[in-house]
Design an enzyme around this catalytic site. Structure first.
Site, mmCIF file in Angstrom:
data_model
loop_
_atom_site.group_PDB
_atom_site.id
_atom_site.type_symbol
_atom_site.label_atom_id
_atom_site.label_comp_id
_atom_site.label_asym_id
_atom_site.label_seq_id
_atom_site.Cartn_x
_atom_site.Cartn_y
_atom_site.Cartn_z
ATOM 1 N N HIS A 174 50.128 47.815 44.930
ATOM 2 C CA HIS A 174 51.383 47.164 45.344
ATOM 3 C C HIS A 174 52.211 46.678 44.155
ATOM 4 C CE1 HIS A 174 48.917 43.326 45.268
ATOM 5 N NE2 HIS A 174 50.044 42.871 44.747
ATOM 6 N N ASP A 204 44.219 49.467 47.561
ATOM 7 C CA ASP A 204 45.223 48.724 46.796
ATOM 8 C C ASP A 204 44.947 48.819 45.294
ATOM 9 O OD1 ASP A 204 47.488 47.256 46.327
ATOM 10 O OD2 ASP A 204 46.556 45.311 46.707
ATOM 11 N N SER A 313 48.459 39.512 40.364
ATOM 12 C CA SER A 313 48.010 40.748 41.009
ATOM 13 C C SER A 313 47.759 41.848 39.983
ATOM 14 C CB SER A 313 49.054 41.235 42.014
ATOM 15 O OG SER A 313 49.128 40.373 43.127
#
Length: 371
Positions: A174, A204, A313
């Site tokens: 992402h 992911d 992230s």
């Protein structure tokens, strides 16, 4: 008999057989045998004369006529030779195992070698700094990068982990999904252009590659199967664009079911809306940081209370030996518009276990499951 002097009833064998009886021990009173002349072939008392031909000694000895038979050192010499083939065999087995390990890593990663540890005891941190957050930060920070991805929807910021010296980097899908250009900044301030190699939205994960990079510091991918609840961990990333931010905590839980969006459009929308890049996810039947959309995937994650914020992230969750045990992927942050008392990390973060990353690496190198 080991004496070398002649006695009554003995003689010294000139053929090298030592002292042997020249005649039966019973003496004939009528015709006593002269021990000084036992070599008389006509002597009926010694029917086995001449003696049988001399046989070579069973073991190397001092030489013929010594009277000692096999050399005393022969047996120990044989025993010392025994372990040599065994040691050699062990060395061969060890070499075969080592070769197999190296081959497996080469097969997994192609021409660029990825440093992989199969034990949680592998220590990357210098012994003087072992077990300290400062030691972990110093050892691992050079292998953590900031990623800025530009797409039609705008810009997003995340983190990544360098896994090869030529610039292969693991991050979250992402972070780079749909990006038209990617810029990566290393801990020493250098900036590179990067290209997406492969993506796997179901896990992911994404693999990107820096252009014209070499000699980069690389992280050690550890073994998440040995992680236990309560283990101390360190997180390194670029929350809110603050490159190289270090936080620490513990592993709060294992194998948490975390659900995230796999839709590219949904990812771009969520990255740019008022949540300042907070990534939406579902956990325990509840949604955090917004709507995950209709296209989702669920994976098993490590839960940590180490402070994670938007921009973490794709960064690293690290054990106290300096091994990467997870890729930070989701965190709960207070929604935009909340009071200041609700702002900041609330100690609810999730990371993709590094063993999932290692298992997916070959697929990512081949373009990923989304290609």
């Amino acid at each position: 008999m080991t004496e070398s002097f002649r006695r009554s009833g003995e003689y010294e064998n000139p053929q090298g057989h030592g002292h042997e009886s020249a005649y039966p021990q019973q003496q004939h009173s009528a015709s006593p045998v002269n021990p000084a002349n036992p070599a008389n072939p006509a002597n009926p008392v010694n029917p086995e004369w001449p003696p049988p031909p001399a046989q070579p000694p069973a073991f190397p000895g001092p030489g013929p006529g010594s009277g000692f038979g096999p050399a005393p050192v022969a047996a120990p010499r044989k025993r010392t030779r025994g372990p040599v083939p065994l040691i050699a065999a062990v060395a061969i087995v060890a070499a075969a195992i080592g070769g197999g390990t190296a081959y497996g890593i080469q097969e997994l990663t192609g021409t660029d070698t990825v440093a992989v540890s199969s034990s949680t005891s592998t220590n990357v941190v210098p012994s003087a700094d072992k077990g300290t957050v400062a030691g972990v930060a110093k050892a691992v920070s050079p292998s953590i990068v900031e990623i800025k991805a530009n797409s039609n929807a705008g810009d997003s910021t995340g983190s990544g982990v360098i896994i090869t010296s030529a610039g292969e980097i693991i991050t979250n899908n992402h972070v780079v999904s749909g990006a038209s250009s990617i810029k990566v900044s290393t801990s020493n301030g250098r900036t590179y252009t990067a290209k997406v190699v492969g993506t796997d939205s179901k896990k992911d994960l994404a693999l990107i590659k820096l252009e014209n990079a070499s000699g980069l510091a690389t992280a050690i991918l550890g073994d998440s199967s040995g992680v236990q609840v309560g283990d101390q961990v360190v997180a390194i990333g670029s929350p809110e664009g603050l490159t190289g931010t270090v936080t620490s905590g513990i592993v709060s839980a294992l194998a948490r079911d975390v659900t995230v969006s796999t839709g590219e459009g949904q990812q771009q929308q969520q990255q740019q809306q008022g949540g300042n890049g907070q990534w939406p996810f579902e956990f325990g039947g509840r949604q955090f940081n917004g709507d995950t959309g209709s296209s989702t995937t669920t994976y098993k994650a490590l839960q940590t209370d180490a402070s994670l914020n938007p921009g973490n992230s794709g960064g690293a969750l690290i054990d106290m030996n300096g091994n990467i045990i997870g890729i930070n992927s989701a965190m709960y942050s207070a929604a935009a518009g909340s009071s200041s008392s609700d702002a900041g990390s609330v100690g609810l973060g999730f990371a993709i276990p590094v063993n999932t990353v290692k298992a997916d690496l070959a697929t990512l190198r081949a373009g990923g499951s989304d290609s």
